[in-house]
Design an enzyme around this catalytic site. Structure first.
Site, PDB file in Angstrom:
ATOM      1  N   LYS A 100      52.873  23.745  28.148  1.00 49.63           N
ATOM      2  CA  LYS A 100      52.201  24.423  28.716  1.00 49.63           C
ATOM      3  C   LYS A 100      52.470  26.010  28.468  1.00 49.63           C
ATOM      4  O   LYS A 100      53.473  26.528  28.787  1.00 49.63           O
ATOM      5  CB  LYS A 100      52.298  24.367  30.286  1.00 49.63           C
ATOM      6  CG  LYS A 100      51.576  25.421  31.122  1.00 49.63           C
ATOM      7  CD  LYS A 100      52.115  25.132  32.646  1.00 49.63           C
ATOM      8  CE  LYS A 100      51.547  26.350  33.238  1.00 49.63           C
ATOM      9  NZ  LYS A 100      52.028  26.526  34.815  1.00 49.63           N
ATOM     10  N   GLY A 161      52.102  30.863  43.243  1.00 49.73           N
ATOM     11  CA  GLY A 161      52.975  30.910  44.493  1.00 49.73           C
ATOM     12  C   GLY A 161      52.446  31.510  45.675  1.00 49.73           C
ATOM     13  O   GLY A 161      53.166  31.680  46.510  1.00 49.73           O
ATOM     14  N   GLY A 188      48.263  28.445  43.080  1.00 50.41           N
ATOM     15  CA  GLY A 188      47.432  28.842  44.162  1.00 50.41           C
ATOM     16  C   GLY A 188      47.448  27.731  45.298  1.00 50.41           C
ATOM     17  O   GLY A 188      46.954  28.300  46.289  1.00 50.41           O
TER      18      GLY A 188
END
Length: 257
Positions: A100, A161, A188
């Site tokens: 990622k 976060g 989110g």
């Protein structure tokens, strides 16, 4: 609609939920949350999570990389070079090529720096990595990243976060409609209804960390997220009713006594 499995870089996954390995009280709690969530992939911030120092508690002692797919990420990287270097080290340490990518900009909002993200993505793809890419909710950049060869597009729902939920459902829907690789909302999500909403838009999956790790009961929240993702996917496949301006009785009015 007939559902199809989630496929990322040629590998099928039964769960559409991906969870993180940060902010938990300890690795044991992280492992318990993983079990409750049913997730098959965990993100691992290579700069923050111990996967190689046996002198300290190690993630691999609680979450077996033979049973769960480790997804190394570049959390904390603010340049393309830092991101690429981090993932090259991850591949050397664990043989991981599915990764990622996130290249951040301002520490206050942690939005992705899309120019650096594009540059790093190209370097990684050219180097043989399968790149799942964290990006802004911009359909134009999402298309460019897919055309470049990224194996999953991961637009943010809100700042990392923040727990604010999906702030731009229109753009998320546009990205889903134009993209042939999996679209996974990343960042989110704050509670189960946010995950369901993402799945109802047609997203292939949802990635979250803080929403589970900072819940008062992380294991219970992980279980809630598991069911939320399943419910949202089923609702998307079922096709919701049309919204109407006026009431429409469930029972016919004709033939009343």
């Amino acid at each position: 609609m007939q559902d199809k499995p989630l496929v990322i870089a040629g590998r099928e996954f039964a769960s559409r939920l991906i969870i993180g390995t940060g902010k938990y009280k300890d690795y044991a709690q992280n492992a318990a949350a993983l079990k409750a969530s049913g997730a098959e992939i965990v993100t691992v911030a290579m700069r923050r999570v111990n996967v190689s120092n046996p002198a300290e508690p190690m993630l691999v002692d609680f979450i077996n990389p033979k049973d769960t797919v480790y997804l190394p990420n570049t959390a904390g990287c603010f340049t393309g070079e830092d991101a690429v270097r981090t993932l090259r080290l991850a591949r050397e340490a664990g043989g991981w090529s599915l990764v990622k990518l996130e290249v951040l900009s301002d520490p206050k909002h942690l939005y992705p720096d899309m120019e650096e993200t594009m540059r790093a993505a190209k370097m990684l793809i050219d180097g043989g990595f399968d790149v799942m890419v964290y990006c802004s909710d911009d359909p134009v950049f999402a298309r460019k990243l897919e055309d470049m060869g990224c194996v999953a597009i991961m637009p943010l729902g809100a700042p990392i976060g923040s727990g604010l939920g999906l702030q731009n459902k229109v753009n998320i829907r546009l990205i889903v409609e134009q993209t042939s690789v999996p679209v996974i909302v990343d960042a989110g999500v704050g509670t189960a209804s946010d995950a369901t909403e993402a799945m109802e838009l047609g997203c292939a999956g949802v990635l979250m960390n803080t929403a589970i790790a900072e819940a008062q009961d992380p294991v219970m929240m992980a279980r809630a997220m598991k069911h939320a993702v399943i419910a949202g996917r089923d609702a998307y496949l079922a096709g919701r009713m049309a919204k109407k301006r006026y009431a429409d009785p469930s029972s016919p009015l004709a033939g009343l006594i």
